[in-house]
Design a protein around this motif. Structure first.
Motif, short mmCIF file in Angstrom:
data_model
loop_
_atom_site.label_atom_id
_atom_site.label_comp_id
_atom_site.label_asym_id
_atom_site.label_seq_id
_atom_site.Cartn_x
_atom_site.Cartn_y
_atom_site.Cartn_z
N ILE A 2 100.37 -134.95 81.56
CA ILE A 2 99.54 -134.42 80.48
C ILE A 2 98.38 -133.66 81.09
N GLU A 3 98.28 -132.38 80.71
CA GLU A 3 97.17 -131.53 81.16
C GLU A 3 96.58 -130.86 79.94
N ASN A 4 95.29 -130.99 79.75
CA ASN A 4 94.59 -130.40 78.61
C ASN A 4 95.23 -130.81 77.29
N ASN A 5 95.66 -132.07 77.20
CA ASN A 5 96.30 -132.66 76.02
C ASN A 5 97.60 -131.95 75.64
N LYS A 6 98.25 -131.33 76.63
CA LYS A 6 99.57 -130.72 76.45
C LYS A 6 100.54 -131.39 77.42
N LEU A 7 101.78 -131.51 76.99
CA LEU A 7 102.78 -132.21 77.79
C LEU A 7 103.53 -131.27 78.72
N LEU A 8 103.73 -131.72 79.94
CA LEU A 8 104.58 -131.05 80.92
C LEU A 8 105.69 -132.05 81.22
N ILE A 9 106.94 -131.65 80.99
CA ILE A 9 108.06 -132.57 81.13
C ILE A 9 109.04 -132.03 82.17
N GLU A 10 109.49 -132.91 83.05
CA GLU A 10 110.52 -132.55 84.04
C GLU A 10 111.71 -133.47 83.81
N LEU A 11 112.87 -132.87 83.56
CA LEU A 11 114.09 -133.62 83.28
C LEU A 11 115.05 -133.49 84.46
N HIS A 12 115.54 -134.61 84.95
CA HIS A 12 116.53 -134.64 86.02
C HIS A 12 117.85 -135.03 85.37
N ILE A 13 118.80 -134.08 85.32
CA ILE A 13 120.03 -134.34 84.59
C ILE A 13 121.26 -134.23 85.48
N ILE A 14 122.35 -134.78 84.98
CA ILE A 14 123.67 -134.55 85.54
C ILE A 14 124.44 -133.78 84.48
N ALA A 15 124.90 -132.60 84.83
CA ALA A 15 125.57 -131.71 83.88
C ALA A 15 127.08 -131.95 83.89
N ILE A 34 125.48 -123.84 82.95
CA ILE A 34 124.23 -124.57 83.20
C ILE A 34 123.07 -123.89 82.49
N GLN A 35 123.07 -122.57 82.45
CA GLN A 35 122.00 -121.85 81.76
C GLN A 35 121.99 -122.18 80.26
N ALA A 36 123.17 -122.19 79.63
CA ALA A 36 123.25 -122.52 78.21
C ALA A 36 122.83 -123.96 77.95
N VAL A 37 123.27 -124.87 78.81
CA VAL A 37 122.90 -126.28 78.67
C VAL A 37 121.38 -126.44 78.80
N ALA A 38 120.79 -125.79 79.81
CA ALA A 38 119.35 -125.91 80.04
C ALA A 38 118.54 -125.33 78.87
N ASN A 85 119.50 -125.03 75.71
CA ASN A 85 119.67 -125.94 74.58
C ASN A 85 118.85 -127.21 74.79
N LEU A 86 118.88 -127.73 75.99
CA LEU A 86 118.15 -128.94 76.35
C LEU A 86 116.64 -128.75 76.14
N ILE A 87 116.12 -127.66 76.65
CA ILE A 87 114.68 -127.37 76.52
C ILE A 87 114.28 -127.27 75.05
N SER A 88 115.07 -126.54 74.28
CA SER A 88 114.78 -126.35 72.87
C SER A 88 114.81 -127.67 72.10
N ASN A 89 115.85 -128.46 72.33
CA ASN A 89 116.03 -129.73 71.63
C ASN A 89 114.94 -130.74 71.99
N VAL A 90 114.70 -130.91 73.29
CA VAL A 90 113.70 -131.89 73.74
C VAL A 90 112.30 -131.47 73.29
N LYS A 91 111.97 -130.20 73.41
CA LYS A 91 110.66 -129.69 72.99
C LYS A 91 110.43 -130.00 71.51
N THR A 110 110.76 -128.44 82.63
CA THR A 110 111.55 -128.05 83.79
C THR A 110 112.81 -128.88 83.79
N VAL A 111 113.96 -128.21 83.97
CA VAL A 111 115.25 -128.91 84.04
C VAL A 111 115.74 -128.83 85.48
N ARG A 112 115.97 -129.98 86.08
CA ARG A 112 116.51 -130.05 87.44
C ARG A 112 117.91 -130.65 87.34
N VAL A 113 118.91 -129.85 87.70
CA VAL A 113 120.29 -130.33 87.68
C VAL A 113 120.53 -131.01 89.02
#
Length: 118
Positions: free
Chosen positions: A62-75, A81-85, A87-93, A108-111
């Motif tokens: 959390i920086e300036n009351n905003k969330l920074l999220i890093e997801l470690h996934i197995i695709a 991977i671009q389409a999955v990422a 969709n993932l960013i949009s859905n999680v956000k 950030t999505v880390r495969v």
């Protein structure tokens, strides 16, 4: 660090572990995501996490009351991977912002691996 919000009725404080679990649960619902990955710095291997350990594949800052999220996934094998990422960013956000009432500044999505979805 905890997310804090002031309302007309009082304060709301959300632990980052709660946000991480919710983000992890939202992530595994997405098409093309086999699961969340825990990365062992010691040996460099990633491992598929069980549902009760989803927060270990998510880092929330959390920086300036905003969330920074890093997801470690197995695709899933054979998906874009671009389409999955994207969709993932949009859905999680969307889901995390609705759940917490806080703005998600960056995801950030880390495969960490690819698996055949059984």
């Amino acid at each position: 660090m905890k997310g804090r919000m002031n309302t007309d009725k009082g304060k709301i404080v959300i632990d980052t572990e709660v946000i991480a679990k919710y983000a992890g649960s939202s992530a595994i619902e997405c098409f093309g995501v086999v699961g969340m990955a825990s990365v062992s710095v010691k040996d460099g291997f990633s491992k598929l996490l069980r549902k009760e350990n989803l927060a270990h594949g998510v880092e929330v800052t959390i920086e300036n009351n905003k969330l920074l999220i890093e997801l470690h996934i197995i695709a899933a094998y054979g998906v874009s991977i671009q389409a999955v990422a994207e969709n993932l960013i949009s859905n999680v956000k969307y889901k995390v912002e609705e759940f917490t009432g806080m703005e998600v500044a960056h995801i950030t999505v880390r495969v960490e691996g690819v698996r055949v979805n059984e």
